[in-house]
Write a protein that holds these residues in place. Sequence first.
Motif: not given
Length: 535
Positions: A273, A275-277, A522
């Motif tokens: 997975t 996760e881009q923040i 984040g």
Amino acid sequence: MKRTKATVCVLLVLTFLMSAFGTFSTLAQEDTEFSFGISNNVDTLDPNVTTYSSVGVIMTQVFDPLVLQNPLGTFYPGLATSWEINDDSTEYVFTLKEGVTFHDGTPFNAEAVKFTFDRIADPDTASQLAISLLGPYESSTVVDEYTLQVNFSSPYAPFLNSLSTPYLAPTSPTAVEELGDEYGLSMVVGTGPFKLESYTPDSEVVLTRNEDYTWGAEDVYGMTGPANFSTVRFVIIQEPATRLAALESGEVDFIDDVPELDVARLTEDPNITIEQIEQPGHGYSLMMNFEQAPTDELAVRQAIAMAIDKQSLIDVVFNGFGTPGCSALTKVMFGYDAATCDYLPYDPDQSMAILEEAGWVDTDGDGIRERDGEPLAIQHWYRADSPLNNSLATFLQADLAAVGIDMQLNGASQSGYFDAVRAGEHNTQGWWDTWTDPDGLRVLFHSSNADGGTNRNRYRSEEMDALLDEAAGISDPAARAEVYAEIQKLAADDAVMVYLNDPYLLYGYASNLEGITFLAGGNLPAFYAASFAAE
């Protein structure tokens, strides 16, 4: 690394306990190890002293803050159950949680919090990030065992935000006093869901579950009892390809700073997975030393700022991830002023014109400008152990050479680098930091941080100091944002820094990992409530 599954029997027992006694831990498994391949090293394990955001990530698991913030601007009780603030934000009174103990058995109380704040404020501690977060701290008054009043010499509205970070989290007075100078090097002691088991410099930090933990913040994590993982291992892997290979092979379960070139491919991988923040705080930037020639000259700083092609830098160094930086505040931050994108834009012709007007001319045709016989050379210091910093340095060197500035590269080890920049030997150095409130600008611009602290611009301005202090005392958001706009304009007028890239936080992790809580917008992944999904 072990990913175990609870047996049906254990699940039935847990179901019974949860129904009978409330939410403790959703899946507190024995011998379940979680490992994080972390991209940066550590300078000290002490969150009250460090200058490293990587230490903040690790110590988020070991230390509990007084308050928690999730999402940004929304605060929940942590070790403080409630708080009261006077009208001008100079006095904060906290009621503390009872029945909490540090990992070494020391009781948590108001004296421990006072000890922590006083220690951070003590110049002998040489605190870096925490001293800025503590603001205009004056004193703490122990009202009773579980009530503390914190006093400031001037209004300080961002204090709750500061308290939500691990950098102001209470530390065990007993451990600090017993270990002395070794505290932070060999051991740290907090109240969090994990405790430090071991630290191998340049290699790994190993945490073990705090089995006595019963004071988790259910409003934030959905549980209160011991953590699900029995062991959390932070493996220091600075080389991006090696770090990614460790994730893909299953050697680690989670990594930060996923290489941008691999994001598209990894997004298609069912086992991983991404996760881009958008990162809050201060993006990738260039600090310029006001006390070291030739960057002590406004024209030179302006020329440097206008010579750097930020979009090309993002395309080449970051594979297109991010947006050109305009301000010391990234674009997702409260207080960011969009007008900053018009200040000091990329314009190499104007950069060269500024230098010509200031008398910097290439008289001998070697491509480097001179004045009064002195070449226009600047000393850039960077961490040679960081592949990203190496790439940034070579890109910047080429762009500055195009306008006649000789950027001389000084790559150094971690300790050598910090010795040099804290002593002010640099003309330029890189900066990147995570932050959740615009008061973080005092880290970069306030003169109180200019002598070996985080303001390695060595920038001193009474006007800037006054604006930063004024903004910190304003509780009305609109009025506060206006002052931060003035601050950003003054920083551009004085050409204090060059803002290169507002980046994305890119995390990659095993697809069966669940329950991660991304705190601080984040910046701080917390693994207290995390677990591996049953297959």
